[in-house]
Design a protein around this motif. Sequence first.
Motif, PDB file in Angstrom:
ATOM      1  N   SER A 161       0.829  -1.200   0.000  1.00 21.81           N
ATOM      2  CA  SER A 161       0.000   0.000   0.000  1.00 21.81           C
ATOM      3  C   SER A 161       0.866   1.252   0.000  1.00 21.81           C
ATOM      4  CB  SER A 161      -0.911  -0.003   1.236  1.00 21.81           C
ATOM      5  OG  SER A 161      -1.718   1.151   1.280  1.00 21.81           O
ATOM      6  N   ALA A 162       0.454   2.243  -0.789  1.00 22.84           N
ATOM      7  CA  ALA A 162       1.156   3.521  -0.878  1.00 22.84           C
ATOM      8  C   ALA A 162       0.167   4.548  -1.412  1.00 22.84           C
ATOM      9  CB  ALA A 162       2.371   3.405  -1.802  1.00 22.84           C
ATOM     10  N   PRO A 163       0.510   5.822  -1.400  1.00 25.59           N
ATOM     11  CA  PRO A 163      -0.377   6.807  -2.018  1.00 25.59           C
ATOM     12  C   PRO A 163      -0.647   6.438  -3.475  1.00 25.59           C
ATOM     13  CG  PRO A 163       1.307   7.909  -0.729  1.00 25.59           C
ATOM     14  CD  PRO A 163       1.682   6.465  -0.759  1.00 25.59           C
ATOM     15  N   PRO A 164      -1.869   6.693  -3.971  1.00 18.94           N
ATOM     16  CA  PRO A 164      -2.210   6.316  -5.351  1.00 18.94           C
ATOM     17  C   PRO A 164      -1.217   6.796  -6.395  1.00 18.94           C
ATOM     18  CG  PRO A 164      -4.183   6.976  -4.178  1.00 18.94           C
ATOM     19  CD  PRO A 164      -3.023   7.261  -3.260  1.00 18.94           C
ATOM     20  N   GLN A 173      12.272  -6.746   1.437  1.00 14.11           N
ATOM     21  CA  GLN A 173      12.741  -5.816   0.411  1.00 14.11           C
ATOM     22  C   GLN A 173      11.682  -4.801   0.014  1.00 14.11           C
ATOM     23  OE1 GLN A 173      14.929  -7.508  -2.973  1.00 14.11           O
ATOM     24  NE2 GLN A 173      15.046  -9.445  -1.845  1.00 14.11           N
ATOM     25  N   MET A 174      10.425  -5.165   0.142  1.00 16.46           N
ATOM     26  CA  MET A 174       9.347  -4.288  -0.334  1.00 16.46           C
ATOM     27  C   MET A 174       9.063  -3.120   0.592  1.00 16.46           C
ATOM     28  SD  MET A 174       6.536  -6.959  -1.737  1.00 16.46           S
ATOM     29  CE  MET A 174       7.180  -8.513  -2.335  1.00 16.46           C
ATOM     30  N   GLN A 175       9.441  -3.229   1.842  1.00 13.52           N
ATOM     31  CA  GLN A 175       9.095  -2.181   2.796  1.00 13.52           C
ATOM     32  C   GLN A 175      10.014  -0.974   2.633  1.00 13.52           C
ATOM     33  OE1 GLN A 175       7.849  -3.830   6.799  1.00 13.52           O
ATOM     34  NE2 GLN A 175       8.997  -5.583   5.980  1.00 13.52           N
ATOM     35  N   SER A 176       9.411   0.193   2.676  1.00 13.18           N
ATOM     36  CA  SER A 176      10.176   1.438   2.580  1.00 13.18           C
ATOM     37  C   SER A 176       9.389   2.521   3.302  1.00 13.18           C
ATOM     38  CB  SER A 176      10.388   1.827   1.110  1.00 13.18           C
ATOM     39  OG  SER A 176       9.160   2.248   0.531  1.00 13.18           O
ATOM     40  N   HIS A 177       9.909   3.734   3.245  1.00 11.88           N
ATOM     41  CA  HIS A 177       9.208   4.833   3.911  1.00 11.88           C
ATOM     42  C   HIS A 177       7.942   5.212   3.161  1.00 11.88           C
ATOM     43  CE1 HIS A 177      11.393   6.922   0.741  1.00 11.88           C
ATOM     44  NE2 HIS A 177      10.616   7.960   0.921  1.00 11.88           N
ATOM     45  N   VAL A 178       7.809   4.785   1.918  1.00 12.87           N
ATOM     46  CA  VAL A 178       6.617   5.091   1.122  1.00 12.87           C
ATOM     47  C   VAL A 178       5.650   3.917   1.124  1.00 12.87           C
ATOM     48  CG1 VAL A 178       5.746   5.620  -1.190  1.00 12.87           C
ATOM     49  CG2 VAL A 178       7.841   6.722  -0.350  1.00 12.87           C
ATOM     50  N   HIS A 179       6.186   2.724   0.977  1.00 11.18           N
ATOM     51  CA  HIS A 179       5.356   1.542   0.831  1.00 11.18           C
ATOM     52  C   HIS A 179       5.169   0.803   2.148  1.00 11.18           C
ATOM     53  CE1 HIS A 179       6.968   2.370  -3.195  1.00 11.18           C
ATOM     54  NE2 HIS A 179       5.817   1.908  -3.621  1.00 11.18           N
ATOM     55  N   ARG A 180       3.947   0.407   2.405  1.00 14.18           N
ATOM     56  CA  ARG A 180       3.619  -0.384   3.587  1.00 14.18           C
ATOM     57  C   ARG A 180       3.154  -1.749   3.123  1.00 14.18           C
ATOM     58  NH1 ARG A 180      -1.669   0.192   7.330  1.00 14.18           N
ATOM     59  NH2 ARG A 180      -1.100  -1.277   8.965  1.00 14.18           N
ATOM     60  N   VAL A 181       3.684  -2.796   3.719  1.00 13.06           N
ATOM     61  CA  VAL A 181       3.294  -4.156   3.377  1.00 13.06           C
ATOM     62  C   VAL A 181       2.342  -4.664   4.451  1.00 13.06           C
ATOM     63  CG1 VAL A 181       4.079  -6.499   2.899  1.00 13.06           C
ATOM     64  CG2 VAL A 181       5.489  -4.547   2.217  1.00 13.06           C
ATOM     65  N   ILE A 182       1.192  -5.144   4.020  1.00 10.63           N
ATOM     66  CA  ILE A 182       0.144  -5.609   4.933  1.00 10.63           C
ATOM     67  C   ILE A 182      -0.081  -7.093   4.686  1.00 10.63           C
ATOM     68  CG2 ILE A 182      -2.256  -5.310   5.668  1.00 10.63           C
ATOM     69  CD1 ILE A 182      -1.925  -2.475   4.148  1.00 10.63           C
ATOM     70  N   GLY A 183       0.256  -7.910   5.651  1.00  9.97           N
ATOM     71  CA  GLY A 183       0.085  -9.345   5.506  1.00  9.97           C
ATOM     72  C   GLY A 183      -1.369  -9.759   5.627  1.00  9.97           C
ATOM     73  N   GLU A 184      -1.744 -10.757   4.852  1.00  8.26           N
ATOM     74  CA  GLU A 184      -3.081 -11.345   4.961  1.00  8.26           C
ATOM     75  C   GLU A 184      -2.954 -12.814   5.354  1.00  8.26           C
ATOM     76  OE1 GLU A 184      -5.557  -8.609   1.739  1.00  8.26           O
ATOM     77  OE2 GLU A 184      -5.023 -10.663   1.219  1.00  8.26           O
TER      78      GLU A 184
END
Length: 400
Positions: A287-290, A347-358
């Motif tokens: 998830s990140a800003p559109p 690797q996917m996590q950054s200050h812009v992108h949030r990773v949400i586990g399901e």
Amino acid sequence: MNAGDVIATDSEAMRTASRAVAAARLAAAYAANEPLRLCGAGSWLDAGRAVHATSPLSAAPLAEIIEYVPGDLVITVGSGVTLAELQRVTAEYGQWFALDPAGDARSTIGATVATASSGPLSLGSGTIRDLVLGLGMVTGTGTPIRVGGRVVKNVAGFDLVRLNTGAYGTLGFITEVSLRLHARPATDVTLAVAHDDVEALLSVYAHLGLAALSFHALELLDPGLAQHVNAGSGTQWVMLARATGNAASIAALRLALAAHGPVREIDSAAWNALQQADGDCATFRVSAPPAHIGRSIMQTQRALAASGVAEAQLRATPHRGTVRVMVRAENGRGDAWEIALRSALEQMQSHVHRVIGERLPALAWRALPATAQDPISIRIRDAFDPKRICNRGIFGEVTS
């Protein structure tokens, strides 16, 4: 029956008895410090981190239509009512619950609210948070409460409704839900635009401008997923668009898409196939800003490839800025597969992108920080479930 009729299928005495059983069960568990696994149909029990409980508390007995006033486009149901039953009941009056979360129609409305699950229809109808007007619940101490209302204009307890939506049952056991419905569109058409380059389809979305908001759903599918749901050949990315309304509005939306490339009309069954595409996959969202949706897609693809994660399929929801990833395990779910998936998540996590586990294997969850552990969330949970009776451990909190 008329649209103004009030419809109910079960007596108040039966409903009260069902809620009383749930309240007594939670009160006893609280007294004994016995953690419970709250569940609906039990089809998504591998979502979230492992729950430290041996006894289940199921919403299955709470499967009644409590009150339905078609003229008000509002229905109140027990938390054990399935999405399939909800659609069946409302279809008789030309209405629908416009939500298509991942999974299948056996999912219960209680679990849908608890996990805050939505789908492509959120573009036209809103997310589950927009559709829940009120709910009844039993807290982790065994106390029954009701928040919100059964009419659209009632906003009492609105914050508590939102807090419970997406709380994964950690604040208590949902017993009933009041929902906003929509009128079924006169016409419902599914259109597809394909291109070799996902950036080209993102450009189409950007150029649609306000017209994009007139669609009921717009979803980007990678080539493999597009082929899986019979929306593409397997060689190109596909923008799947759901146009609803009257003939004139659908013609205008088709024209808006056609200005950017060839448009095909395909079978609307593609949406059902997309909803059920998860199967037994591991799933998570980026998830990140559109505005960063293109970067999210590329970063996700690079991380998966660099970590050696194969059999991954992606779908993106541009207006929400989310990329949903489904990963199928090759030759079973071994340690090597879990390690590769954990590496990709890191690797996917950054200050812009949030990773949400399901739905993830235990080893992969270690790549993601525990959630709902900030001071405010902890204080809220202390107020509703001080002993952590409900779904203990699902947010990765330390348990004793």
